[in-house]
Design an enzyme around this catalytic site. Sequence first.
Site, PDB file in Angstrom:
ATOM      1  N   TYR A  63       0.827  -1.210   0.000  1.00  0.00           N
ATOM      2  CA  TYR A  63       0.000   0.000   0.000  1.00  0.00           C
ATOM      3  C   TYR A  63       0.860   1.258   0.000  1.00  0.00           C
ATOM      4  CZ  TYR A  63      -4.327  -2.553   0.149  1.00  0.00           C
ATOM      5  OH  TYR A  63      -5.370  -3.361  -0.223  1.00  0.00           O
ATOM      6  N   HIS A 115     -14.919   0.734  -3.020  1.00  0.00           N
ATOM      7  CA  HIS A 115     -13.893  -0.080  -2.342  1.00  0.00           C
ATOM      8  C   HIS A 115     -13.019   0.754  -1.424  1.00  0.00           C
ATOM      9  CE1 HIS A 115     -14.397  -3.206  -5.797  1.00  0.00           C
ATOM     10  NE2 HIS A 115     -15.378  -3.240  -4.946  1.00  0.00           N
ATOM     11  N   GLY A 182     -13.235   1.166 -18.171  1.00  0.00           N
ATOM     12  CA  GLY A 182     -11.963   0.692 -17.652  1.00  0.00           C
ATOM     13  C   GLY A 182     -12.039  -0.323 -16.537  1.00  0.00           C
TER      14      GLY A 182
HETATM   15  C1  BV8 Z   1     -17.667  -9.549  -0.704  1.00  0.00           C
HETATM   16  C2  BV8 Z   1      -9.815  -2.428  -2.816  1.00  0.00           C
HETATM   17  C3  BV8 Z   1     -19.052 -10.583   0.887  1.00  0.00           C
HETATM   18  C4  BV8 Z   1      -8.529  -2.863  -2.222  1.00  0.00           C
HETATM   19  C5  BV8 Z   1     -10.755  -4.260  -4.161  1.00  0.00           C
HETATM   20  C6  BV8 Z   1     -19.679 -13.446  -6.986  1.00  0.00           C
HETATM   21  C7  BV8 Z   1     -19.033 -14.193  -7.926  1.00  0.00           C
HETATM   22  C8  BV8 Z   1     -17.655 -14.479  -7.756  1.00  0.00           C
HETATM   23  C9  BV8 Z   1     -16.917 -13.994  -6.655  1.00  0.00           C
HETATM   24  C10 BV8 Z   1     -17.570 -13.248  -5.731  1.00  0.00           C
HETATM   25  C11 BV8 Z   1     -18.938 -12.993  -5.880  1.00  0.00           C
HETATM   26  N1  BV8 Z   1     -19.309 -12.244  -4.839  1.00  0.00           N
HETATM   27  C12 BV8 Z   1     -18.223 -12.028  -4.022  1.00  0.00           C
HETATM   28  C13 BV8 Z   1     -17.153 -12.642  -4.545  1.00  0.00           C
HETATM   29  C14 BV8 Z   1     -15.816 -12.627  -3.996  1.00  0.00           C
HETATM   30  C15 BV8 Z   1     -15.009 -11.370  -4.375  1.00  0.00           C
HETATM   31  C16 BV8 Z   1     -14.779 -11.313  -5.862  1.00  0.00           C
HETATM   32  O1  BV8 Z   1     -15.457 -10.610  -6.586  1.00  0.00           O
HETATM   33  N2  BV8 Z   1     -13.767 -12.074  -6.296  1.00  0.00           N
HETATM   34  C17 BV8 Z   1     -13.381 -12.034  -7.724  1.00  0.00           C
HETATM   35  C18 BV8 Z   1     -11.872 -11.908  -7.817  1.00  0.00           C
HETATM   36  C19 BV8 Z   1     -13.862 -13.265  -8.422  1.00  0.00           C
HETATM   37  N3  BV8 Z   1     -15.667 -10.147  -3.929  1.00  0.00           N
HETATM   38  C20 BV8 Z   1     -15.416  -9.742  -2.653  1.00  0.00           C
HETATM   39  O2  BV8 Z   1     -14.708 -10.342  -1.874  1.00  0.00           O
HETATM   40  C21 BV8 Z   1     -16.134  -8.466  -2.216  1.00  0.00           C
HETATM   41  N4  BV8 Z   1     -16.691  -8.648  -0.917  1.00  0.00           N
HETATM   42  O3  BV8 Z   1     -18.174 -10.194  -1.586  1.00  0.00           O
HETATM   43  O4  BV8 Z   1     -18.025  -9.628   0.605  1.00  0.00           O
HETATM   44  C22 BV8 Z   1     -19.591 -10.166   2.168  1.00  0.00           C
HETATM   45  C23 BV8 Z   1     -20.876  -9.729   2.196  1.00  0.00           C
HETATM   46  C24 BV8 Z   1     -21.439  -9.397   3.429  1.00  0.00           C
HETATM   47  C25 BV8 Z   1     -20.663  -9.519   4.596  1.00  0.00           C
HETATM   48  C26 BV8 Z   1     -19.327  -9.939   4.518  1.00  0.00           C
HETATM   49  C27 BV8 Z   1     -18.769 -10.242   3.288  1.00  0.00           C
HETATM   50  C28 BV8 Z   1     -15.124  -7.295  -2.065  1.00  0.00           C
HETATM   51  C29 BV8 Z   1     -14.406  -7.027  -3.323  1.00  0.00           C
HETATM   52  C30 BV8 Z   1     -13.547  -5.740  -3.186  1.00  0.00           C
HETATM   53  C31 BV8 Z   1     -12.081  -6.051  -3.071  1.00  0.00           C
HETATM   54  N5  BV8 Z   1     -11.282  -4.822  -3.083  1.00  0.00           N
HETATM   55  N6  BV8 Z   1     -10.047  -3.093  -4.095  1.00  0.00           N
HETATM   56  C32 BV8 Z   1      -7.331  -2.448  -3.042  1.00  0.00           C
HETATM   57  O5  BV8 Z   1      -7.491  -1.741  -4.042  1.00  0.00           O
HETATM   58  O6  BV8 Z   1      -6.229  -2.801  -2.615  1.00  0.00           O
HETATM   59  S1  BV8 Z   1     -11.003  -5.042  -5.686  1.00  0.00           S
HETATM   60  C33 BV8 Z   1      -9.865  -4.300  -6.785  1.00  0.00           C
HETATM   61  O7  BV8 Z   1      -9.717  -5.225  -7.848  1.00  0.00           O
HETATM   62  C34 BV8 Z   1     -10.319  -3.028  -7.442  1.00  0.00           C
HETATM   63  O8  BV8 Z   1     -11.008  -2.181  -6.566  1.00  0.00           O
HETATM   64  C35 BV8 Z   1     -11.212  -3.548  -8.570  1.00  0.00           C
HETATM   65  O9  BV8 Z   1     -12.502  -3.844  -8.079  1.00  0.00           O
HETATM   66  C36 BV8 Z   1     -10.565  -4.858  -8.924  1.00  0.00           C
HETATM   67  C37 BV8 Z   1      -9.720  -4.697 -10.143  1.00  0.00           C
HETATM   68  O10 BV8 Z   1     -10.590  -4.695 -11.230  1.00  0.00           O
HETATM   69  P1  BV8 Z   1     -10.496  -3.499 -12.319  1.00  0.00           P
HETATM   70  O11 BV8 Z   1     -10.516  -2.197 -11.636  1.00  0.00           O
HETATM   71  O12 BV8 Z   1     -11.518  -3.797 -13.327  1.00  0.00           O
HETATM   72  O13 BV8 Z   1      -9.002  -3.653 -12.909  1.00  0.00           O
HETATM   73  P2  BV8 Z   1      -8.475  -4.788 -13.916  1.00  0.00           P
HETATM   74  O14 BV8 Z   1      -7.000  -4.658 -13.932  1.00  0.00           O
HETATM   75  O15 BV8 Z   1      -9.094  -6.092 -13.591  1.00  0.00           O
HETATM   76  O16 BV8 Z   1      -9.069  -4.357 -15.352  1.00  0.00           O
HETATM   77  C38 BV8 Z   1      -8.671  -3.138 -15.919  1.00  0.00           C
HETATM   78  C39 BV8 Z   1      -9.516  -2.986 -17.180  1.00  0.00           C
HETATM   79  O17 BV8 Z   1      -9.211  -1.712 -17.752  1.00  0.00           O
HETATM   80  C40 BV8 Z   1      -9.240  -4.046 -18.238  1.00  0.00           C
HETATM   81  O18 BV8 Z   1     -10.476  -4.515 -18.755  1.00  0.00           O
HETATM   82  C41 BV8 Z   1      -8.462  -3.286 -19.318  1.00  0.00           C
HETATM   83  O19 BV8 Z   1      -8.747  -3.760 -20.615  1.00  0.00           O
HETATM   84  C42 BV8 Z   1      -9.010  -1.873 -19.141  1.00  0.00           C
HETATM   85  N7  BV8 Z   1      -8.106  -0.793 -19.559  1.00  0.00           N
HETATM   86  C43 BV8 Z   1      -6.753  -0.786 -19.541  1.00  0.00           C
HETATM   87  N8  BV8 Z   1      -6.287   0.432 -19.999  1.00  0.00           N
HETATM   88  C44 BV8 Z   1      -7.400   1.187 -20.264  1.00  0.00           C
HETATM   89  C45 BV8 Z   1      -8.562   0.411 -19.974  1.00  0.00           C
HETATM   90  N9  BV8 Z   1      -9.819   0.878 -20.144  1.00  0.00           N
HETATM   91  C46 BV8 Z   1      -9.946   2.159 -20.621  1.00  0.00           C
HETATM   92  N10 BV8 Z   1      -8.877   2.974 -20.895  1.00  0.00           N
HETATM   93  C47 BV8 Z   1      -7.607   2.518 -20.745  1.00  0.00           C
HETATM   94  N11 BV8 Z   1      -6.580   3.304 -21.040  1.00  0.00           N
END
Ligand code: BV8
Length: 242
Positions: A63, A115, A182
């Site tokens: 971080y 988040h 994004g």
């Molecule tokens: C929870 C903060 C329950 C910390 C983050 C349903 C199905 C499957 C899994 C789950 C589900 N429900 C819950 C889950 C589990 C989990 C989850 O989703 N897992 C995933 C991995 C499968 N979710 C959780 O755990 C959530 N909590 O469910 O709690 C609960 C409920 C009640 C009581 C108790 C518990 C919490 C999730 C939040 C986690 N924290 N961030 C930190 O930042 O350190 S997540 C973090 O990763 C980010 O915030 C963001 O959300 C994610 C990254 O994704 P993106 O931002 O999309 O980035 P990525 O690199 O993936 O993609 C970038 C995109 O940009 C690409 O598509 C690329 O092509 C594009 N791009 C690139 N350049 C450009 C561009 N676009 C435009 N212009 C450009 N120039």
Amino acid sequence: MDALVDALAAAKAVFVLTGAGISAESGLPTFRGAGGYWESHRAEELASPAGFERDPALVWRWYNMRIRAYAGAKPNAGHVALAQLESLVPAFTLATQNVDSLHAAAGSKNVLELHGHLREARCTKCGATVSLSSGLPEDRIEHGCGGRFRPQVVWFGEALPADVWQRAAGAAGRADVVLVVGTSANVYPAAGLAMQNERAFLAEINPDQTGLSSRCDAFVREDAAAALPLIVQRLAERQLRR
Ligand code: BV8
């Protein structure tokens, strides 16, 4: 892009969901860009209560690296265009998964940080908070009360802030246009916000395909900082001609 401008021109309420991609052109790595790894650790490992319990110093090194990167980053034309769009439509809500505070820095007002953010840390025991303007030195992780300072972000397995979630879900449900910028739409429940309103015109701005693309009414396969200023300019011209 024209279909999106048409939909925005007719919209009373617009909901925008952003992810790491909108900050890529501010020099910030995305999560999946570099394969989501940092020092051979998966982001999900570091951004989790278990990861913090296992090695709080390692998590804070991650971080602190990001806090330094964010401090040196400026909002790009994509962030700025969304701040302008907010003033062109009657009702506007921007929900972001990013914790980099760049939307607010660009002048966006109605921003929901799904988040959390990296502006301060809180003690896991007594809730005391400290500013993170220059990160948190390792010798300050342990708090006198016996707790530990952790960043004010939502970790995997943790619930999103209830008030923020309710406002985001409400705005997404009322929107005429849902614009997704994004994000790979892999993380839930954030990604679900873009899919819950069947009535809305759903558009995606992303150079790559995502899990959302097949549901979209329109998609712009371009970088956010290239596409968004054009879209906002065309909307503004359209409104002037009215
Ligand atoms: C929870 C903060 C329950 C910390 C983050 C349903 C199905 C499957 C899994 C789950 C589900 N429900 C819950 C889950 C589990 C989990 C989850 O989703 N897992 C995933 C991995 C499968 N979710 C959780 O755990 C959530 N909590 O469910 O709690 C609960 C409920 C009640 C009581 C108790 C518990 C919490 C999730 C939040 C986690 N924290 N961030 C930190 O930042 O350190 S997540 C973090 O990763 C980010 O915030 C963001 O959300 C994610 C990254 O994704 P993106 O931002 O999309 O980035 P990525 O690199 O993936 O993609 C970038 C995109 O940009 C690409 O598509 C690329 O092509 C594009 N791009 C690139 N350049 C450009 C561009 N676009 C435009 N212009 C450009 N120039």
